[in-house]
Write a protein that holds these residues in place. Sequence first.
Motif, PDB file in Angstrom:
ATOM      1  N   TYR A   1     -42.944 -26.834  81.623  1.00 21.36           N
ATOM      2  CA  TYR A   1     -43.052 -25.602  82.394  1.00 21.36           C
ATOM      3  C   TYR A   1     -42.284 -25.673  83.723  1.00 21.36           C
ATOM      4  O   TYR A   1     -42.460 -24.838  84.593  1.00 21.36           O
ATOM      5  CB  TYR A   1     -44.529 -25.252  82.612  1.00 21.36           C
ATOM      6  CG  TYR A   1     -45.211 -25.036  81.278  1.00 21.36           C
ATOM      7  CD1 TYR A   1     -45.083 -23.822  80.616  1.00 21.36           C
ATOM      8  CD2 TYR A   1     -45.903 -26.072  80.651  1.00 21.36           C
ATOM      9  CE1 TYR A   1     -45.641 -23.634  79.359  1.00 21.36           C
ATOM     10  CE2 TYR A   1     -46.479 -25.885  79.392  1.00 21.36           C
ATOM     11  CZ  TYR A   1     -46.336 -24.662  78.757  1.00 21.36           C
ATOM     12  OH  TYR A   1     -46.874 -24.477  77.512  1.00 21.36           O
TER      13      TYR A   1
ATOM     14  N   GLU B   1     -39.209 -25.068  84.430  1.00 18.49           N
ATOM     15  CA  GLU B   1     -38.202 -24.047  84.742  1.00 18.49           C
ATOM     16  C   GLU B   1     -38.701 -22.626  84.522  1.00 18.49           C
ATOM     17  O   GLU B   1     -37.910 -21.693  84.410  1.00 18.49           O
ATOM     18  CB  GLU B   1     -36.957 -24.261  83.877  1.00 18.49           C
ATOM     19  CG  GLU B   1     -36.201 -25.513  84.244  1.00 18.49           C
ATOM     20  CD  GLU B   1     -35.256 -25.920  83.117  1.00 18.49           C
ATOM     21  OE1 GLU B   1     -34.637 -25.025  82.523  1.00 18.49           O
ATOM     22  OE2 GLU B   1     -35.169 -27.120  82.842  1.00 18.49           O
ATOM     23  N   VAL B   2     -40.026 -22.495  84.426  1.00 20.37           N
ATOM     24  CA  VAL B   2     -40.580 -21.155  84.206  1.00 20.37           C
ATOM     25  C   VAL B   2     -40.211 -20.264  85.383  1.00 20.37           C
ATOM     26  O   VAL B   2     -40.323 -20.671  86.544  1.00 20.37           O
ATOM     27  CB  VAL B   2     -42.118 -21.242  84.080  1.00 20.37           C
ATOM     28  CG1 VAL B   2     -42.730 -19.869  84.195  1.00 20.37           C
ATOM     29  CG2 VAL B   2     -42.476 -21.899  82.760  1.00 20.37           C
ATOM     30  N   SER B   3     -39.752 -19.064  85.077  1.00 21.07           N
ATOM     31  CA  SER B   3     -39.307 -18.236  86.202  1.00 21.07           C
ATOM     32  C   SER B   3     -40.273 -17.072  86.435  1.00 21.07           C
ATOM     33  O   SER B   3     -41.069 -16.714  85.573  1.00 21.07           O
ATOM     34  CB  SER B   3     -37.891 -17.709  85.927  1.00 21.07           C
ATOM     35  OG  SER B   3     -37.963 -16.486  85.281  1.00 21.07           O
TER      36      SER B   3
ATOM     37  N   ALA C   1     -37.165 -13.814  81.304  1.00 20.36           N
ATOM     38  CA  ALA C   1     -36.182 -14.885  81.124  1.00 20.36           C
ATOM     39  C   ALA C   1     -36.792 -16.085  80.401  1.00 20.36           C
ATOM     40  O   ALA C   1     -36.079 -16.960  79.931  1.00 20.36           O
ATOM     41  CB  ALA C   1     -35.641 -15.338  82.484  1.00 20.36           C
ATOM     42  N   ASN C   2     -38.123 -16.087  80.307  1.00 21.86           N
ATOM     43  CA  ASN C   2     -38.757 -17.294  79.794  1.00 21.86           C
ATOM     44  C   ASN C   2     -38.514 -17.566  78.314  1.00 21.86           C
ATOM     45  O   ASN C   2     -38.511 -18.705  77.874  1.00 21.86           O
ATOM     46  CB  ASN C   2     -40.265 -17.261  80.048  1.00 21.86           C
ATOM     47  CG  ASN C   2     -40.558 -17.538  81.508  1.00 21.86           C
ATOM     48  OD1 ASN C   2     -39.713 -18.113  82.190  1.00 21.86           O
ATOM     49  ND2 ASN C   2     -41.716 -17.127  81.973  1.00 21.86           N
TER      50      ASN C   2
ATOM     51  N   THR D   1     -35.580 -19.556  78.174  1.00 24.22           N
ATOM     52  CA  THR D   1     -35.852 -20.900  78.684  1.00 24.22           C
ATOM     53  C   THR D   1     -36.509 -21.759  77.607  1.00 24.22           C
ATOM     54  O   THR D   1     -36.077 -22.875  77.336  1.00 24.22           O
ATOM     55  CB  THR D   1     -36.826 -20.827  79.885  1.00 24.22           C
ATOM     56  OG1 THR D   1     -36.312 -19.872  80.803  1.00 24.22           O
ATOM     57  CG2 THR D   1     -36.974 -22.174  80.559  1.00 24.22           C
ATOM     58  N   PHE D   2     -37.562 -21.212  77.001  1.00 22.98           N
ATOM     59  CA  PHE D   2     -38.283 -22.019  76.021  1.00 22.98           C
ATOM     60  C   PHE D   2     -37.471 -22.227  74.736  1.00 22.98           C
ATOM     61  O   PHE D   2     -37.591 -23.264  74.099  1.00 22.98           O
ATOM     62  CB  PHE D   2     -39.653 -21.406  75.710  1.00 22.98           C
ATOM     63  CG  PHE D   2     -40.628 -21.595  76.835  1.00 22.98           C
ATOM     64  CD1 PHE D   2     -41.028 -22.883  77.187  1.00 22.98           C
ATOM     65  CD2 PHE D   2     -41.126 -20.518  77.547  1.00 22.98           C
ATOM     66  CE1 PHE D   2     -41.910 -23.078  78.240  1.00 22.98           C
ATOM     67  CE2 PHE D   2     -42.011 -20.711  78.604  1.00 22.98           C
ATOM     68  CZ  PHE D   2     -42.404 -21.992  78.950  1.00 22.98           C
TER      69      PHE D   2
ATOM     70  N   GLY E   1     -34.320 -22.623  74.760  1.00 19.07           N
ATOM     71  CA  GLY E   1     -33.415 -23.698  75.161  1.00 19.07           C
ATOM     72  C   GLY E   1     -34.097 -25.047  75.097  1.00 19.07           C
ATOM     73  O   GLY E   1     -33.545 -26.028  74.583  1.00 19.07           O
ATOM     74  N   ILE E   2     -35.342 -25.084  75.603  1.00 18.44           N
ATOM     75  CA  ILE E   2     -36.077 -26.347  75.573  1.00 18.44           C
ATOM     76  C   ILE E   2     -36.301 -26.799  74.138  1.00 18.44           C
ATOM     77  O   ILE E   2     -36.134 -27.966  73.795  1.00 18.44           O
ATOM     78  CB  ILE E   2     -37.442 -26.199  76.288  1.00 18.44           C
ATOM     79  CG1 ILE E   2     -37.207 -25.963  77.781  1.00 18.44           C
ATOM     80  CG2 ILE E   2     -38.307 -27.439  76.070  1.00 18.44           C
ATOM     81  CD1 ILE E   2     -38.473 -25.802  78.586  1.00 18.44           C
TER      82      ILE E   2
ATOM     83  N   GLU F   1     -44.514 -19.745  75.880  1.00 18.90           N
ATOM     84  CA  GLU F   1     -44.255 -18.541  76.667  1.00 18.90           C
ATOM     85  C   GLU F   1     -45.574 -17.885  77.071  1.00 18.90           C
ATOM     86  O   GLU F   1     -45.738 -17.416  78.199  1.00 18.90           O
ATOM     87  CB  GLU F   1     -43.478 -17.568  75.774  1.00 18.90           C
ATOM     88  CG  GLU F   1     -42.214 -17.050  76.400  1.00 18.90           C
ATOM     89  CD  GLU F   1     -41.579 -15.988  75.512  1.00 18.90           C
ATOM     90  OE1 GLU F   1     -41.296 -16.293  74.338  1.00 18.90           O
ATOM     91  OE2 GLU F   1     -41.388 -14.871  76.010  1.00 18.90           O
TER      92      GLU F   1
END
Length: 455
Positions: free
Chosen positions: A124, A126-128, A133-134, A137-138, A140-141, A302
């Motif tokens: 978590y 880089e959670v914005s 946007a998350n 992000t997830f 990508g992770i 998410e």
Amino acid sequence: MRSNDSQFKSKIGLIAATAGSAVGLGNIWRFPAETQANGGAAFLLIYAVCVLLLGIPVMLGEFSIGRAGGSDPIGCYHRLSPDKKWWMIGTTGIIASYLILCFYTVVAGWTLEYLTQSVTGSLYGEVSADVSANSATFSGIMTENISSAWSPIINTLILVLITFLIIIAGVQKGIERVSNILMPLLFVLLIVFCVVSLTLPGAGKGVSYFLNPDFSKVTMSTVVNALGQAFFSLSLGMGALMTYAAYFPKSTRLGRTAVTVSIFDMAVAIMMGLIIFPAIMSFGLEGEQFEGASLVFVTMPEIFAKMGGTQIWSIMFFTLLLLAALTSVISVAEVAVRMFQDRFKFSRLKAALCVIIPLIAISPLCSLANGPLHDFRILGMDLFTLFDTVATNILLPIGALLMCIYLGWFAPKGLMYGQLSNHGTFRARYAGLVLFIIKWIAPLILLTILVSQFL
Ligand code: TRP
């Protein structure tokens, strides 16, 4: 040695271990994804019919052969019909179990990685604040977690090692004891998540998506997928439950056991649906593209990111996944371990080594198939998909089909009734129906499904 370790010790332990095999990533990871891909509630209904109508009888078939044969799948057929070639069905099972082991340990490894990252909080990091946007992000992770070279391999190998340690501890002290601890824990976690998810604002929309069938979406492929899911989820078709049934005491009532395990397995799948779909709707994520793995590895993080207590929920969730995966991996591994013990008279340790050492070489290849080896293809599939497809879509139905043909037409007379009624100690009134299904209905349906894949 196995002499005093050839049976499960308690009734509860037997159920926990068998349900532990059935309840796995199939319920938690595959089921919601399949439900979504196949249009929701109608899929659930067909899946439930598949479990009740075909799953339970086929499970009873495996139990009967396993307990009567008292050996690994090859040995069971060998003992029940010596001088015949039926033992080759067992060979299909051993091969399927090994293929499943190779890719299943990889997915189980992912859950370990996610658990670790939940504990450290890096999942978590880089959670914005801009929640939209998350998803990226997830995603990508997830891509990074499963496609990088080393870390998934290391996680897979840790999981293989844990499996090895539990297996060599024996049937009672290893498999049964671990199941007795992990299964209740798993259930408690599921109930907690169900309560949380169902009390989220707007949860009702998710429940109705999951429970109101829309039959216009049903096609032949829905049925094929539902049956495949039912068999995978109940651990049928490759002798995993046969192997466990070889450890059932003579007094175990197979009918009750099969019904309990199947209901339990279905309950876990349904609870998972009641967790995931309301949460998705409640957090307004229904417009996102979900498929397969991303449902638990992207969507769930998410959702946790949006909740208070993010890390705690996340730790609990991935613990749940890991527990479910572990008890299933053990059962898949046990098939080949028992085979080495019985065929070659190896000690448990030696048998386990024979299973684990090649796995240490092959699982990483399956892991790399999601990353650096993604372009290495056989029959147009990467290694991971190939193993999954060959085992799940081809070998499991073939194994189940041949088993039904054997039981319905060629097995020693009265074999199944004897097992279902514990040799006549009570009347198994449902036996006639079960035999009818095994003899006629299951082979026809399994054959149709197998053939339909090649059309
Ligand atoms: N049933 C397990 C699950 O749902 C997976 C599994 C364990 C399995 N043993 C099996 C699947 C044997 C097919 C055959 O995840």
